[in-house]
Design a protein around this motif. Structure first.
Motif, PDB file in Angstrom:
ATOM      1  N   ALA A   1      26.649   6.317 -20.777  1.00 27.27           N
ATOM      2  CA  ALA A   1      25.356   5.705 -20.469  1.00 27.27           C
ATOM      3  C   ALA A   1      24.685   5.343 -21.785  1.00 27.27           C
ATOM      4  N   THR A   2      23.953   4.241 -21.787  1.00 26.47           N
ATOM      5  CA  THR A   2      23.177   3.853 -22.957  1.00 26.47           C
ATOM      6  C   THR A   2      21.713   4.116 -22.646  1.00 26.47           C
ATOM      7  N   ILE A   3      21.062   4.911 -23.483  1.00 24.80           N
ATOM      8  CA  ILE A   3      19.679   5.305 -23.265  1.00 24.80           C
ATOM      9  C   ILE A   3      18.817   4.723 -24.376  1.00 24.80           C
ATOM     10  N   ASN A   4      17.746   4.016 -23.959  1.00 24.26           N
ATOM     11  CA  ASN A   4      16.787   3.404 -24.898  1.00 24.26           C
ATOM     12  C   ASN A   4      17.468   2.466 -25.893  1.00 24.26           C
ATOM     13  N   ASP A   5      18.588   1.890 -25.537  1.00 24.52           N
ATOM     14  CA  ASP A   5      19.340   0.995 -26.428  1.00 24.52           C
ATOM     15  C   ASP A   5      19.634   1.648 -27.776  1.00 24.52           C
ATOM     16  N   ALA A   6      19.599   2.993 -27.834  1.00 27.40           N
ATOM     17  CA  ALA A   6      19.772   3.686 -29.110  1.00 27.40           C
ATOM     18  C   ALA A   6      20.801   4.802 -29.037  1.00 27.40           C
ATOM     19  N   MET A   7      20.997   5.382 -27.856  1.00 30.20           N
ATOM     20  CA  MET A   7      21.824   6.575 -27.729  1.00 30.20           C
ATOM     21  C   MET A   7      22.887   6.374 -26.663  1.00 30.20           C
ATOM     22  N   SER A   8      24.081   6.845 -26.956  1.00 28.37           N
ATOM     23  CA  SER A   8      25.176   6.845 -25.993  1.00 28.37           C
ATOM     24  C   SER A   8      25.389   8.281 -25.522  1.00 28.37           C
TER      25      SER A   8
ATOM     26  N   GLU B   1      23.129  17.298 -14.401  1.00 26.44           N
ATOM     27  CA  GLU B   1      21.724  16.916 -14.291  1.00 26.44           C
ATOM     28  C   GLU B   1      21.000  17.392 -15.542  1.00 26.44           C
ATOM     29  N   MET B   2      20.175  16.501 -16.087  1.00 24.69           N
ATOM     30  CA  MET B   2      19.473  16.780 -17.341  1.00 24.69           C
ATOM     31  C   MET B   2      18.035  16.311 -17.238  1.00 24.69           C
ATOM     32  N   VAL B   3      17.164  16.927 -18.022  1.00 24.33           N
ATOM     33  CA  VAL B   3      15.783  16.466 -18.156  1.00 24.33           C
ATOM     34  C   VAL B   3      15.465  16.372 -19.641  1.00 24.33           C
ATOM     35  N   ALA B   4      14.562  15.441 -19.972  1.00 25.41           N
ATOM     36  CA  ALA B   4      14.130  15.292 -21.365  1.00 25.41           C
ATOM     37  C   ALA B   4      12.704  14.760 -21.385  1.00 25.41           C
ATOM     38  N   ARG B   5      11.982  15.145 -22.400  1.00 24.95           N
ATOM     39  CA  ARG B   5      10.634  14.628 -22.646  1.00 24.95           C
ATOM     40  C   ARG B   5      10.786  13.309 -23.401  1.00 24.95           C
ATOM     41  N   LEU B   6       9.954  12.340 -23.054  1.00 26.26           N
ATOM     42  CA  LEU B   6       9.977  11.054 -23.763  1.00 26.26           C
ATOM     43  C   LEU B   6       9.071  11.130 -24.984  1.00 26.26           C
ATOM     44  N   THR B   7       9.552  10.610 -26.098  1.00 26.91           N
ATOM     45  CA  THR B   7       8.746  10.604 -27.316  1.00 26.91           C
ATOM     46  C   THR B   7       8.322   9.193 -27.690  1.00 26.91           C
ATOM     47  N   GLY B   8       8.864   8.191 -27.015  1.00 25.28           N
ATOM     48  CA  GLY B   8       8.489   6.804 -27.269  1.00 25.28           C
ATOM     49  C   GLY B   8       7.601   6.287 -26.159  1.00 25.28           C
ATOM     50  N   SER B   9       7.343   4.992 -26.164  1.00 27.52           N
ATOM     51  CA  SER B   9       6.416   4.403 -25.192  1.00 27.52           C
ATOM     52  C   SER B   9       7.122   3.874 -23.948  1.00 27.52           C
ATOM     53  N   GLY B  10       8.439   3.928 -23.906  1.00 27.72           N
ATOM     54  CA  GLY B  10       9.161   3.427 -22.747  1.00 27.72           C
ATOM     55  C   GLY B  10      10.483   4.140 -22.595  1.00 27.72           C
ATOM     56  N   PHE B  11      11.222   3.750 -21.563  1.00 25.50           N
ATOM     57  CA  PHE B  11      12.508   4.376 -21.319  1.00 25.50           C
ATOM     58  C   PHE B  11      13.409   3.372 -20.624  1.00 25.50           C
ATOM     59  N   SER B  12      14.669   3.326 -21.037  1.00 26.27           N
ATOM     60  CA  SER B  12      15.655   2.506 -20.337  1.00 26.27           C
ATOM     61  C   SER B  12      16.985   3.243 -20.336  1.00 26.27           C
ATOM     62  N   VAL B  13      17.735   3.082 -19.254  1.00 24.02           N
ATOM     63  CA  VAL B  13      19.060   3.685 -19.162  1.00 24.02           C
ATOM     64  C   VAL B  13      19.967   2.736 -18.401  1.00 24.02           C
ATOM     65  N   SER B  14      21.198   2.626 -18.859  1.00 29.90           N
ATOM     66  CA  SER B  14      22.200   1.879 -18.116  1.00 29.90           C
ATOM     67  C   SER B  14      23.481   2.697 -18.132  1.00 29.90           C
ATOM     68  N   GLY B  15      24.151   2.757 -17.003  1.00 27.92           N
ATOM     69  CA  GLY B  15      25.438   3.429 -16.960  1.00 27.92           C
ATOM     70  C   GLY B  15      25.468   4.730 -16.188  1.00 27.92           C
ATOM     71  N   CYS B  16      24.325   5.317 -15.850  1.00 27.94           N
ATOM     72  CA  CYS B  16      24.309   6.461 -14.943  1.00 27.94           C
ATOM     73  C   CYS B  16      22.968   6.469 -14.235  1.00 27.94           C
ATOM     74  N   SER B  17      22.902   7.162 -13.123  1.00 22.30           N
ATOM     75  CA  SER B  17      21.657   7.136 -12.359  1.00 22.30           C
ATOM     76  C   SER B  17      20.596   7.946 -13.073  1.00 22.30           C
ATOM     77  N   GLY B  18      19.385   7.509 -12.975  1.00 19.27           N
ATOM     78  CA  GLY B  18      18.295   8.219 -13.621  1.00 19.27           C
ATOM     79  C   GLY B  18      17.002   7.982 -12.884  1.00 19.27           C
ATOM     80  N   GLY B  19      16.030   8.734 -13.215  1.00 18.96           N
ATOM     81  CA  GLY B  19      14.727   8.567 -12.602  1.00 18.96           C
ATOM     82  C   GLY B  19      13.734   9.420 -13.346  1.00 18.96           C
TER      83      GLY B  19
END
Length: 92
Positions: A66-73, A27-45
């Motif tokens: 998991a791919t996060i924000n179409d930028a990070m694996s 389980e992880m938490v992170a602050r968002l620095t952009g205007s949106g968020f997307s994740v595919s490949g693991c559960s998130g909320g």
């Protein structure tokens, strides 16, 4: 508190903090620095805001990356008890 991993700003996330490891998941938490968020490949909320001041909580098990924000694996490579190995790299 767990380990903190700093990632490049282009990923749209602040430092990722591991909050719990157990049951084969991380389980992880992170602050968002952009205007949106997307994740595919693991559960998130979590919550996001248009100003980028929100945060996100992720729970990922071993398996495909998991791919996060179409930028990070983010891949949970291994979970051994209370220790986990994460692989973080640019996606694509």
């Amino acid at each position: 508190m767990g380990d903190v991993v700093t990632v490049p700003e282009t990923y749209g996330l602040g430092p990722i903090e591991v909050t719990a490891i157990g049951g084969g998941e991380v389980e992880m938490v992170a602050r968002l620095t952009g205007s949106g968020f997307s994740v595919s490949g693991c559960s998130g909320g979590g919550g996001t805001s248009s100003e980028g001041g929100g945060g996100v909580r992720l729970s990922c098990g071993e398996g495909p990356a998991a791919t996060i924000n179409d930028a990070m694996s983010l891949k949970v490579a291994d979970v051994l008890g209370k220790v986990a190995v994460l692989r973080i790299e640019p996606s694509g």
